[in-house]
Design a protein around this motif. Structure first.
Motif, mmCIF file in Angstrom:
data_model
loop_
_atom_site.group_PDB
_atom_site.id
_atom_site.type_symbol
_atom_site.label_atom_id
_atom_site.label_comp_id
_atom_site.label_asym_id
_atom_site.label_seq_id
_atom_site.Cartn_x
_atom_site.Cartn_y
_atom_site.Cartn_z
ATOM 1 N N GLU A 151 8.887 2.206 -5.510
ATOM 2 C CA GLU A 151 9.402 3.543 -5.820
ATOM 3 C C GLU A 151 8.936 4.013 -7.196
ATOM 4 O O GLU A 151 8.666 5.198 -7.407
ATOM 5 C CB GLU A 151 10.934 3.554 -5.739
ATOM 6 N N ILE A 152 8.846 3.082 -8.144
ATOM 7 C CA ILE A 152 8.369 3.457 -9.474
ATOM 8 C C ILE A 152 6.899 3.846 -9.406
ATOM 9 O O ILE A 152 6.455 4.799 -10.054
ATOM 10 C CB ILE A 152 8.585 2.296 -10.467
ATOM 11 N N LEU A 153 6.142 3.113 -8.591
ATOM 12 C CA LEU A 153 4.723 3.427 -8.460
ATOM 13 C C LEU A 153 4.524 4.780 -7.781
ATOM 14 O O LEU A 153 3.611 5.537 -8.126
ATOM 15 C CB LEU A 153 4.019 2.329 -7.677
ATOM 16 N N ARG A 154 5.391 5.092 -6.821
ATOM 17 C CA ARG A 154 5.293 6.408 -6.170
ATOM 18 C C ARG A 154 5.552 7.528 -7.178
ATOM 19 O O ARG A 154 4.927 8.587 -7.122
ATOM 20 C CB ARG A 154 6.281 6.489 -5.005
ATOM 21 N N LEU A 155 6.481 7.283 -8.095
ATOM 22 C CA LEU A 155 6.747 8.269 -9.143
ATOM 23 C C LEU A 155 5.513 8.457 -10.019
ATOM 24 O O LEU A 155 5.133 9.589 -10.350
ATOM 25 C CB LEU A 155 7.936 7.818 -9.993
ATOM 26 N N LEU A 156 4.870 7.359 -10.372
ATOM 27 C CA LEU A 156 3.648 7.447 -11.168
ATOM 28 C C LEU A 156 2.580 8.238 -10.423
ATOM 29 O O LEU A 156 1.841 9.028 -11.018
ATOM 30 C CB LEU A 156 3.131 6.040 -11.484
ATOM 31 N N GLY A 157 2.513 8.035 -9.116
ATOM 32 C CA GLY A 157 1.478 8.681 -8.323
ATOM 33 C C GLY A 157 1.620 10.184 -8.202
ATOM 34 O O GLY A 157 0.657 10.874 -7.856
ATOM 35 N N LYS A 158 2.799 10.718 -8.498
ATOM 36 C CA LYS A 158 3.015 12.155 -8.348
ATOM 37 C C LYS A 158 2.090 12.981 -9.235
ATOM 38 O O LYS A 158 1.636 14.054 -8.837
ATOM 39 C CB LYS A 158 4.475 12.497 -8.657
ATOM 40 N N ARG A 159 1.808 12.478 -10.455
ATOM 41 C CA ARG A 159 0.987 13.273 -11.376
ATOM 42 C C ARG A 159 -0.087 12.435 -12.066
ATOM 43 O O ARG A 159 -0.547 12.784 -13.153
ATOM 44 C CB ARG A 159 1.882 13.952 -12.420
ATOM 45 N N ILE A 160 -0.483 11.344 -11.428
ATOM 46 C CA ILE A 160 -1.470 10.471 -12.052
ATOM 47 C C ILE A 160 -2.805 11.182 -12.237
ATOM 48 O O ILE A 160 -3.593 10.842 -13.128
ATOM 49 C CB ILE A 160 -1.658 9.179 -11.217
ATOM 50 N N ASP A 161 -3.072 12.207 -11.413
ATOM 51 C CA ASP A 161 -4.333 12.942 -11.539
ATOM 52 C C ASP A 161 -4.441 13.656 -12.882
ATOM 53 O O ASP A 161 -5.545 14.007 -13.314
ATOM 54 C CB ASP A 161 -4.475 13.963 -10.408
ATOM 55 N N GLY A 162 -3.307 13.870 -13.542
ATOM 56 C CA GLY A 162 -3.327 14.551 -14.831
ATOM 57 C C GLY A 162 -3.469 13.615 -16.011
ATOM 58 O O GLY A 162 -3.390 14.052 -17.166
ATOM 59 N N VAL A 163 -3.684 12.329 -15.737
ATOM 60 C CA VAL A 163 -3.806 11.330 -16.804
ATOM 61 C C VAL A 163 -5.259 10.896 -16.934
ATOM 62 O O VAL A 163 -5.934 10.636 -15.934
ATOM 63 C CB VAL A 163 -2.921 10.100 -16.506
ATOM 64 N N ASN A 164 -5.736 10.821 -18.155
ATOM 65 C CA ASN A 164 -7.084 10.317 -18.424
ATOM 66 C C ASN A 164 -7.026 8.794 -18.464
ATOM 67 O O ASN A 164 -6.565 8.202 -19.442
ATOM 68 C CB ASN A 164 -7.603 10.873 -19.750
ATOM 69 N N LEU A 165 -7.482 8.154 -17.408
ATOM 70 C CA LEU A 165 -7.372 6.703 -17.293
ATOM 71 C C LEU A 165 -8.361 5.961 -18.186
ATOM 72 O O LEU A 165 -8.333 4.730 -18.249
ATOM 73 C CB LEU A 165 -7.565 6.275 -15.833
ATOM 74 N N SER A 172 0.831 -1.205 0.000
ATOM 75 C CA SER A 172 0.000 0.000 0.000
ATOM 76 C C SER A 172 0.867 1.258 0.000
ATOM 77 O O SER A 172 1.945 1.281 0.598
ATOM 78 C CB SER A 172 -0.920 0.010 1.221
ATOM 79 N N ILE A 173 0.382 2.288 -0.692
ATOM 80 C CA ILE A 173 1.106 3.556 -0.788
ATOM 81 C C ILE A 173 0.149 4.687 -0.426
ATOM 82 O O ILE A 173 -0.928 4.816 -1.027
ATOM 83 C CB ILE A 173 1.668 3.770 -2.206
ATOM 84 N N ASP A 174 0.533 5.493 0.554
ATOM 85 C CA ASP A 174 -0.316 6.596 1.001
ATOM 86 C C ASP A 174 -0.637 7.538 -0.149
ATOM 87 O O ASP A 174 0.249 7.936 -0.915
ATOM 88 C CB ASP A 174 0.383 7.384 2.118
ATOM 89 N N GLY A 175 -1.924 7.879 -0.257
ATOM 90 C CA GLY A 175 -2.348 8.848 -1.253
ATOM 91 C C GLY A 175 -2.623 8.280 -2.628
ATOM 92 O O GLY A 175 -3.084 9.004 -3.512
ATOM 93 N N LEU A 176 -2.341 6.998 -2.825
ATOM 94 C CA LEU A 176 -2.554 6.390 -4.139
ATOM 95 C C LEU A 176 -3.744 5.429 -4.028
ATOM 96 O O LEU A 176 -3.600 4.213 -3.977
ATOM 97 C CB LEU A 176 -1.293 5.653 -4.584
ATOM 98 N N ASP A 177 -4.942 6.018 -3.980
ATOM 99 C CA ASP A 177 -6.146 5.246 -3.693
ATOM 100 C C ASP A 177 -6.411 4.160 -4.731
ATOM 101 O O ASP A 177 -6.825 3.051 -4.389
ATOM 102 C CB ASP A 177 -7.362 6.176 -3.605
ATOM 103 N N GLY A 178 -6.200 4.488 -6.008
ATOM 104 C CA GLY A 178 -6.459 3.507 -7.055
ATOM 105 C C GLY A 178 -5.605 2.264 -6.891
ATOM 106 O O GLY A 178 -6.088 1.134 -7.012
ATOM 107 N N HIS A 179 -4.337 2.469 -6.598
ATOM 108 C CA HIS A 179 -3.432 1.333 -6.394
ATOM 109 C C HIS A 179 -3.813 0.553 -5.140
ATOM 110 O O HIS A 179 -3.819 -0.687 -5.143
ATOM 111 C CB HIS A 179 -1.996 1.834 -6.273
#
Length: 269
Positions: free
Chosen positions: A86-100, A25-32
C-alpha cells in the motif's frame, strides 16, 4: 537420489518465486515490477532459496525470506523482508514527477517512504545453532573522511525501488569475502571474523581450503577493523593486496574445478 532432491527443491523454489511475482507486482508501476523480476533473476543466478512466510504476514505487509551462502566462505545468510504494497502504491501515484537521477529528490523520498520495504540480515551461528542478526547497511560515521563516492558503496542512493537494495545486498553476501574489503562494510568484516572460521569447521567451505588461508584472511580483516582513518585503511588494504589477490585466485581455481565436476556453469569474476 540427490539429483531428485535438487530438482524438487528447484521446483518448490520456482513455485514460490511465481507466488512472489503475483503478490509483489503492482499494476502501472513498471520500475518496481522490473525490480521484482531482477530480484527473482538474481535468486536463480546466485542459487538463493526463496521462502514465503505466510504465517508471519501482517495485515499491511507481505513477509518472505531469501537464503543464500557465501560462494567461497560457505557462510549461510538469511534476508528477511517485510514489504508493504500500500505504501508503494502511494509512491506510484506521482512518481512520474520525481527526478530519479537526483540525489536530493531520492533522499527526500526515503524519509517518508522508509517503511515500504524493511529487512534484516542474519548469518547462521553454528556455536549457538541459531541465526545471528547484524546490520550490513554501511555506517557513514565509521570513517567520516571517506570520499563521498565511496560512501554509497553497495547501496547507490539512486536505487529508488527498495527491492533493488535487496538485490545489491544479495550480491554482496554471495561475494562476502570480497565485499568485506570495502571501507563501508565494517559490520560485515566483524561478523566474518567469526562466521568464516565457523563455516570452515562446519565443513561448509571447499574441502581443499586450508585453515591457514582462513586465518590469513581473518587476521587482515582485524587489521582493517583497527584502522581509524581513510588513509590508514587504504594503506593497510594496499599492503595486503598481493596476498589478497593470491587468496582470490586460489578460491577461484577451487570454484572452477568444483563447477566442472558438478556441471554448474562457470561464474564470471
Amino acid at each position: 537420489m540427490k539429483q531428485e532432491m535438487k530438482q524438487e527443491m528447484e521446483t518448490r523454489n520456482n513455485r514460490e518465486c511465481e507466488r512472489l511475482i503475483d503478490r509483489l507486482s503492482i499494476d502501472g508501476l513498471d520500475g518496481h515490477n522490473k525490480s521484482v523480476e531482477w530480484l527473482l533473476e538474481s535468486c536463480e543466478l546466485l542459487g538463493a532459496e526463496v521462502q514465503g512466510k505466510p504465517s508471519d504476514n501482517h495485515y499491511d505487509s507481505e513477509v518472505f525470506e531469501i537464503r543464500l551462502s557465501g560462494k567461497d566462505s560457505g557462510v549461510d545468510y538469511r534476508i528477511k523482508v517485510q514489504y508493504r504494497p500500500e505504501i508503494l502504491r502511494l509512491l506510484g501515484k506521482r512518481i512520474d514527477g520525481v527526478n530519479l537521477d537526483s540525489f536530493k529528490e531520492i533522499e527526500t523520498i526515503y524519509t517518508p517512504f522508509s517503511r515500504m520495504v524493511e529487512f534484516d540480515t542474519s548469518w547462521f551461528d553454528h556455536t549457538r545453532r541459531e541465526w545471528a542478526r547484524f546490520c550490513i547497511v554501511p555506517k557513514r560515521q565509521r570513517h567520516s573522511d571517506i570520499p563521498a563516492e565511496h560512501v554509497a558503496g553497495i547501496y547507490p542512493v539512486t536505487q529508488v525501488w527498495p527491492l533493488d537494495r535487496i538485490v545489491s545486498l544479495m550480491h554482496a553476501l554471495n561475494d562476502d569475502l570480497r565485499s568485506a574489503m570495502m571501507p563501508e562494510m565494517d559490520t560485515l568484516r566483524r561478523e566474518l571474523c567469526s562466521a568464516y572460521p565457523l563455516s570452515w569447521f562446519e565443513g561448509l567451505t571447499d574441502e581443499r581450503l586450508d585453515f591457514e588461508e582462513v586465518s590469513t584472511y581473518v587476521t587482515h580483516l582485524k587489521d582493517l577493523i583497527d584502522t581509524s582513518s581513510w588513509e590508514e585503511f587504504t594503506d593497510t588494504a594496499e599492503a595486503f593486496e598481493p596476498i589478497a589477490e593470491m587468496l582470490r585466485e586460489a578460491n577461484s581455481a577451487r570454484r572452477e574445478t568444483r563447477d566442472q565436476v558438478t556441471g554448474r556453469p562457470m561464474e564470471v569474476e
